[in-house]
Write a protein that holds these residues in place. Structure first.
Motif, PDB file in Angstrom:
ATOM      1  N   SER A   1      -0.318   9.147   2.214  1.00 36.68           N
ATOM      2  CA  SER A   1      -1.281   9.655   1.245  1.00 36.68           C
ATOM      3  C   SER A   1      -1.807  11.028   1.645  1.00 36.68           C
ATOM      4  CB  SER A   1      -2.446   8.670   1.103  1.00 36.68           C
ATOM      5  OG  SER A   1      -3.356   9.091   0.121  1.00 36.68           O
TER       6      SER A   1
ATOM      7  N   SER B   1       0.813  -1.222   0.000  1.00 36.22           N
ATOM      8  CA  SER B   1       0.000   0.000   0.000  1.00 36.22           C
ATOM      9  C   SER B   1       0.845   1.270   0.000  1.00 36.22           C
ATOM     10  CB  SER B   1      -0.968  -0.006   1.196  1.00 36.22           C
ATOM     11  OG  SER B   1      -0.278  -0.213   2.406  1.00 36.22           O
TER      12      SER B   1
ATOM     13  N   VAL C   1      -6.869  10.267   1.282  1.00 37.49           N
ATOM     14  CA  VAL C   1      -6.464   8.856   1.311  1.00 37.49           C
ATOM     15  C   VAL C   1      -6.766   8.217  -0.031  1.00 37.49           C
ATOM     16  CG1 VAL C   1      -6.881   6.604   2.364  1.00 37.49           C
ATOM     17  CG2 VAL C   1      -6.818   8.658   3.794  1.00 37.49           C
TER      18      VAL C   1
ATOM     19  N   VAL D   1      -6.396   2.749  -0.415  1.00 36.78           N
ATOM     20  CA  VAL D   1      -6.812   1.918   0.729  1.00 36.78           C
ATOM     21  C   VAL D   1      -8.329   1.872   0.735  1.00 36.78           C
ATOM     22  CG1 VAL D   1      -6.786   1.643   3.234  1.00 36.78           C
ATOM     23  CG2 VAL D   1      -4.759   2.539   2.052  1.00 36.78           C
ATOM     24  N   ARG D   2      -8.862   0.701   0.366  1.00 34.41           N
ATOM     25  CA  ARG D   2     -10.310   0.552   0.254  1.00 34.41           C
ATOM     26  C   ARG D   2     -10.718  -0.840   0.711  1.00 34.41           C
ATOM     27  NH1 ARG D   2     -12.581   2.320  -5.501  1.00 34.41           N
ATOM     28  NH2 ARG D   2     -14.288   1.106  -4.565  1.00 34.41           N
TER      29      ARG D   2
ATOM     30  N   CYS E   1      -1.879   5.411   4.663  1.00 33.61           N
ATOM     31  CA  CYS E   1      -2.872   6.485   4.817  1.00 33.61           C
ATOM     32  C   CYS E   1      -2.205   7.803   5.184  1.00 33.61           C
ATOM     33  CB  CYS E   1      -3.906   6.100   5.871  1.00 33.61           C
ATOM     34  SG  CYS E   1      -5.010   4.756   5.389  1.00 33.61           S
TER      35      CYS E   1
END
Length: 229
Positions: A173, A38, A180, A183-184, A170
């Motif tokens: 980001s 990520s 953000v 990230v999901r 996060c």
């Protein structure tokens, strides 16, 4: 014996390449990405002139340096094999990103299908590295270093590590883009489901090979903990 060892190294290499494919497929699903990747993805979105694979290489080197700090004199030279593993991993990520550059999901159902395919591919790759049992990737090796110092459960520590990766992504980001991204729900799905699929594939492949005698004490202990957790 040498032939058997060579086959295990080949299985490890195949696993690393398939893992990279799985990560890219999850990313292309547009539902997020895997926890370990990520931060690299976020940095790639923020600074697109630098490839996803290059950011992942430096992320893995950072994880390797974390092992040096934690283990100090107990750090084993064998762990430096994580560097060529990271090179292969990063090159594979960039190769698959290029091969799949044309694809964009047409709808949410297609995104979910890509997510499922990516998780299966990622789990298959991880399973190959587990069964080969010759070297850890940087993320698992850092978790092993932490557990060797604390005595914590490997599986629980791995969950904490994955959550930390997502939090870092996060934060990065928000700092670089003000919101953000990456990230999901797919990130959560990859974190929750992948381990179960890995366990299925590892059992299907007959379980991990015996640890190498040349491996570090931490690596052998962590491998045992990982499959007992």
């Amino acid at each position: 014996m040498k032939k058997h060892l060579a086959l295990r190294w080949c299985l490890l290499a195949i696993g690393i390449v398939v893992m990279a494919a799985g990560i890219v497929i999850v990313t292309k699903s547009a539902t997020g990405n895997t926890p370990i990747s990520s931060t690299g993805y976020v940095l790639n979105v923020a600074f697109p002139s630098v490839s996803y694979g290059v950011f992942m290489f430096f992320w893995n080197i950072l994880l390797l340096l974390g092992q040096v700090v934690i283990l100090r004199r107990r750090f084993q030279p064998l762990a430096l094999l994580q560097i060529p593993i990271s090179v292969l991993f990063s090159l594979s990520i960039d190769a698959f990103a290029w091969l799949l550059a044309w694809f964009t999901p047409a709808n949410y159902a297609e995104s979910l299908g890509m997510l499922a395919l990516g998780i299966v591919a990622l789990a298959a790759g991880v399973s190959c590295t587990v069964v080969a049992n010759v070297a850890m990737n940087c993320g698992e090796a850092l978790v092993a270093a932490i557990t060797s110092n604390t005595g914590w459960n490997f599986g629980h520590t791995k969950v904490g590590f994955d959550i930390s990766c997502v939090i870092i992504a996060c934060v990065v980001s928000l700092i670089t883009m003000g919101h953000v991204t990456g990230v999901r729900e797919g990130t959560v799905a990859a974190a929750v489901i992948t381990g179960f699929v890995v366990n299925f594939f590892v059992r299907l492949m007959g379980g991990p090979c015996p640890p190498l005698k040349t491996g570090s004490k931490e690596q052998r202990a962590a491998t045992r903990k990982k499959h007992l957790a």
